[in-house]
Design a protein around this motif. Sequence first.
Motif, short mmCIF file in Angstrom:
data_model
loop_
_atom_site.label_atom_id
_atom_site.label_comp_id
_atom_site.label_asym_id
_atom_site.label_seq_id
_atom_site.Cartn_x
_atom_site.Cartn_y
_atom_site.Cartn_z
N ARG A 12 0.80 -1.23 0.00
CA ARG A 12 0.00 0.00 0.00
C ARG A 12 0.83 1.27 0.00
O ARG A 12 0.49 2.25 -0.64
N ALA A 13 1.92 1.28 0.74
CA ALA A 13 2.73 2.50 0.80
C ALA A 13 4.16 2.10 1.11
O ALA A 13 4.42 1.12 1.81
N ASP A 45 -2.97 -7.41 -6.96
CA ASP A 45 -2.23 -6.15 -6.99
C ASP A 45 -0.90 -6.31 -7.72
O ASP A 45 -0.46 -5.41 -8.45
#
Length: 460
Positions: A168-169, A301
Amino acid sequence: MSVPQRIVADIHQRITSGLLAPGDRLPSSRRLAAELGVSRGSVVAAYEQLVGEGYLAATHGGTRVDPALPRSAPPAAPRARSIAAAPGPSALRPGAPDALEVTSALWRAAWRAAAADPRPHPPPGSEELRALLAEHMRLTRRVTVDPHRILVTAGARDGLQLVLSALRAAGRIGVEDPGYPSLRTIPGLLGWRARPLLMDADGALPESLEGVEAALLTPNHQFPTGGRMPAVRRHALLAAASSSRTLLIEDDFDADLHEAPAPLLASGVDGPVALLGSFSPSLTPALGLGWAVVPEELIDDVAQRCVPVSGIVQDAMTRYLRQDGLRRHAARARRLDRRRRGVFLEVFPSGTPMEGGLHAVVPLIPGTDEAAAVARARAAGLGVEGLGSYWSAEGRGDWPGIVLGLGSRSPERLRQLLDELREALGPESVLGEHPGPTVPAPFLGEDSPSKSQAGGHQGS
């Protein structure tokens, strides 16, 4: 300025600058008019003026630059910008497999068949290749993986980039110290902050996973020390990763070249683990092909970030795997590797040749100027590296050493190169050449008498 005058000025400039040489043919008036989007009359008027001025000549073969004109020097080509340093010596370079051993009749036949019927594949990779990779891991790595969790990549670096990009980050990633430099550069390019993991003789310590979102590990064959993580430490790391939600990214870089324990994926402990694989160490870096096994929750993803790998490359490897080419090649490579390691130990008895044949470490006497030793070896035409370059921060590691490759030469040629390295380093630099300190723990790999102590260096 009228249209004919603009055409005259352009052709004149091309002649005087050397872009048009004496005798060069010009386009027909009809063609040039179509290209410029002007009337043919404008082009005819321009040509006639240049003929009158002596720059062009009307011949039966068309309009040409007058052959009687003096030849102008062509404009200098722009200097290419240097984007990388010139490659250094290749002899004894770490990580280079023997590409000549790969090119068997089966290998060549696989490539001919793939090139004769080129087909594209979806970004996650060929379904047949993914299924064969899953079977290969079951037979050689003792782990059962659903093929849909396997994504075809352009190598381990590409796999690491895909996995980290899917998180995500960007955050903090733990790295082994020492570790593989080329993989460590990837997180920084993606905005991740690398943090050295605390290590002891068994590898990374579980408590060092606190505060990192991912950790890059080589538990089966620590690079470059050759250490192997024991089962107790593996389970402790998996438990710590599950508790802290740290993604463990295992680089299984040379598993086909030596007998290695099953990867972390096969431990049976429910922890977040990704596995990176590549054909570069076992076959050739020129292949540019690898794979990544990713956790179920990251598959979508990661898959949407995949860039399709060449269909011909995938199909050639599919045929090679289907006909058992990789297993047979790896068996040959392991036999040759044993001979190379024997040669290395004859020349450097205090050194550590890593199982798998891609590199070895020559320990230097503490206090030796490692950079100067590497420079002497490079001056002798040898592409060795300093052990210090494998640490994440300058000045880390108290034991200097030389890292070299064993995998790209015949045993006979290897002995000659090792003798040259020994002479370049000098007896005053190599640990064990005369009475003094014993071999430190970081150099105790799988082939050393104290292999149970093999592992990384104590981090800080």
